[in-house]
Design an enzyme around this catalytic site. Structure first.
Site, mmCIF file in Angstrom:
data_model
loop_
_atom_site.group_PDB
_atom_site.id
_atom_site.type_symbol
_atom_site.label_atom_id
_atom_site.label_comp_id
_atom_site.label_asym_id
_atom_site.label_seq_id
_atom_site.Cartn_x
_atom_site.Cartn_y
_atom_site.Cartn_z
ATOM 1 N N GLU A 276 0.854 -1.192 0.000
ATOM 2 C CA GLU A 276 0.000 0.000 0.000
ATOM 3 C C GLU A 276 0.893 1.247 0.000
ATOM 4 O O GLU A 276 1.941 1.281 0.634
ATOM 5 C CB GLU A 276 -0.876 -0.011 1.245
ATOM 6 N N LYS A 336 -10.068 -0.092 -2.377
ATOM 7 C CA LYS A 336 -10.290 -0.445 -0.970
ATOM 8 C C LYS A 336 -11.761 -0.303 -0.602
ATOM 9 O O LYS A 336 -12.366 0.761 -0.793
ATOM 10 C CB LYS A 336 -9.424 0.439 -0.077
ATOM 11 N N CYS A 392 -4.481 -3.013 3.942
ATOM 12 C CA CYS A 392 -4.270 -2.547 5.311
ATOM 13 C C CYS A 392 -5.267 -3.127 6.307
ATOM 14 O O CYS A 392 -5.348 -4.339 6.474
ATOM 15 C CB CYS A 392 -4.253 -1.018 5.332
#
Length: 537
Positions: A276, A336, A392
């Site tokens: 990321e 995301k 994440c």
């Protein structure tokens, strides 16, 4: 139990539970902590149970979430810890009321725990499932149970075993009290409490070891993976102030790894993964960034997954994983699905601005992705890699990870950036979650961070080549590709909903029984005493 002693025990339990998570990794501390909580909350009633649970929750969440305030100050950290502790307060209130007669109720305690964790994982603003009980059990027999029913099932078994230990302790103390209070105690009267102690104690031991019988297969065709940890100029919120340097770091580390391939010192990767924020310069709009990435892909002659930010849609930002392939450029993307509230977007911005103008430090909100992402690439040997994506904190959300597997992923890729949390336990905590996900879904995991910790994880939860924080490094090797689905994948959220239904039934029966007792029916004891007298029970 004396109210002060009850609160003290709850604080001790919270501190003890900290030891079950990285970087302490003393997994047995979890059932012991929950045993102390079950003991402390039993007979507390609703109000005292809430206070006891809240304070115990603060003793747990404040230290374990300290990384959340490392660069942004104590207010966000303490606010997050307090919010999470409120859910433990709710658990204490529910169980305190259910156990108001003073006897430890192991099944009630386990159900309350699972429901409270499920609620915490969903609310508010999509919840924050970090530090679920299961996420500290990757190295324990309890952790292997995740393949049967997911993280909620592991949490329920740990909670049940802890409450059984509390019940055993309650019976043991009762037996001691009976012996001391009797002038002439027969052998029969002494051994009966002993058997009552042995049954829950042995049951807790069985629950603590039964996971060893759960198979975690690691067979299957393999593919070669290369994860690149390029590192950043410095830790902190401005980790990417020199965005080009971060991109250059990942390019340099990748090309250096490719030199080993060209020299025959390492096998060629089938898929290369950057973390990321590896390119916070929009790689689809900035010509220099795009050129660097395409040149790297051409040198690799293999597909590359890039974590980056896109300046789209208008007025927003997208946190993405982009698939680049030789001769084709960008061929796929994953956006995301769960941006982090108050970090990547501000919910109800005008409302929260009345409390703090700091919310406007997040100038543009991140958009929410439409669905699961699975990148498909073919290896040199003809195997198909179907990489399920998570970015994440998404690794902590059960549904996001399960959706990727149900969409066909035969390997999982977790891209993360831990630079904003410095040299703290946040990165080891996240790696532990990825290890549990590997066991839960029977999938290998490529876990890659900008600054560490990165690792290759086999489907049995073993982390290989774990890197150090804030170093430039690569992780490389073969990982099995598996298509078999675990029971946890198939049952999905069913264990949580079953626990919620059982708890609601238990609460309804408790309310009905309470009304009957207040009515003073024949043979029904009068329990209309004030809740403040519950400790006398």
């Amino acid at each position: 139990m004396n109210p002060v002693r009850r609160l003290l025990l709850s604080l001790i339990a919270g501190g003890l539970l900290c030891l079950a998570f990285p970087t302490f990794d003393v997994w047995v501390a979890a059932p012991l902590a929950l045993a102390v909580w079950a003991w402390a909350w039993t007979g507390a009633g609703g109000r005292r149970g809430f206070v006891s649970g809240l304070l115990g929750g603060l003793a747990f969440f404040v230290p374990t979430l300290s990384w959340s305030g490392i660069y942004v100050g104590s207010l966000p950290w303490l606010a997050l810890a307090t919010l999470q502790a409120l859910f433990l307060g709710l658990a204490g209130a529910l169980y305190g009321w259910l156990s108001r007669r003073g006897s430890v109720r192991p099944m009630a305690f386990a159900l309350v725990w699972v429901v409270a964790e499920g609620f915490r994982a969903r609310a508010p603003y999509g919840g924050f499932p970090w530090l679920k009980l299961a996420f500290g059990q990757a190295d324990s027999p309890f952790g292997r149970l995740v393949a049967l029913g997911g993280a909620p099932f592991v949490g329920s078994v740990v909670a049940l075993s802890g409450a059984l230990l509390a019940l055993a302790a309650q019976h043991a103390l009762s037996a001691v009290a009976e012996r001391r209070g009797s002038v002439a105690t027969s052998d029969r009267r002494w051994h009966l409490p002993s058997r009552r102690f042995a049954l829950p104690a042995v049951s807790a031991l069985v629950l603590g070891t039964v996971g060893l019988a759960v198979p975690l297969p690691t067979d299957g065709p393999s593919a070669q993976f290369l994860g690149v940890q390029g590192n950043v100029a410095r830790p902190g919120l401005d980790f990417n102030a020199e965005r080009r340097q971060v991109l250059d770091n990942h390019v340099a580390a990748t090309l250096k790894a490719q030199e080993d391939v060209d020299a025959g010192r390492a096998p060629a990767p089938d898929l290369v993964v950057w973390p990321e924020n590896a390119s916070d310069i929009d790689p689809l709009r900035n010509a220099d960034a795009k050129s660097l990435i395409l040149e790297t892909v051409d040198a690799l002659k293999r597909p590359l997954i890039v974590g980056g930010l896109l300046e789209e849609p208008v007025g927003f930002v997208s946190n993405v994983a982009l698939l680049f392939e030789p001769g084709k450029g960008n061929t796929d993307r994953y956006v995301k699905r769960h941006p982090v509230p108050f970090a990547e977007y501000i919910p109800n911005r005008s409302f929260w601005r009345t409390f703090s103008k700091e919310v406007d430090l997040v100038r543009r909100d991140f958009v929410q992705g439409p669905g699961p992402g699975v990148f498909r690439v073919t290896t040199a040997s003809g195997q198909q890699v179907r990489a399920g994506l998570a970015i994440c904190f998404e690794v902590a959300y059960d549904d996001i990870m399960r959706d990727a597997v149900q969409a066909g992923a035969n390997v999982l890729v977790v891209q993360t950036n831990n630079a904003t949390f410095g040299y703290t336990a946040e990165s080891p905590q996240q790696l532990a979650i990825s290890r549990l996900r590997a066991m839960e879904f029977g999938r290998s995991v490529v876990h890659v961070s900008t600054v560490g910790q990165s690792a290759l994880i086999t489907p049995d939860g073993t982390a290989h080549q774990v890197t150090s924080l804030f170093t430039q490094a690569v992780v490389r090797g073969a990982l099995p590709l598996r298509d078999a689905t675990t029971l946890a994948t198939r049952v999905g959220e069913a264990p949580e909903w079953a626990a919620a239904a059982a708890l609601l039934t238990m609460l309804a029966l408790g309310l009905r029984g309470g009304r009957g007792e207040r009515a003073g029916g024949p043979g029904v004891p009068d329990t209309t005493k004030d809740e403040d007298d519950d400790d006398a029970a």
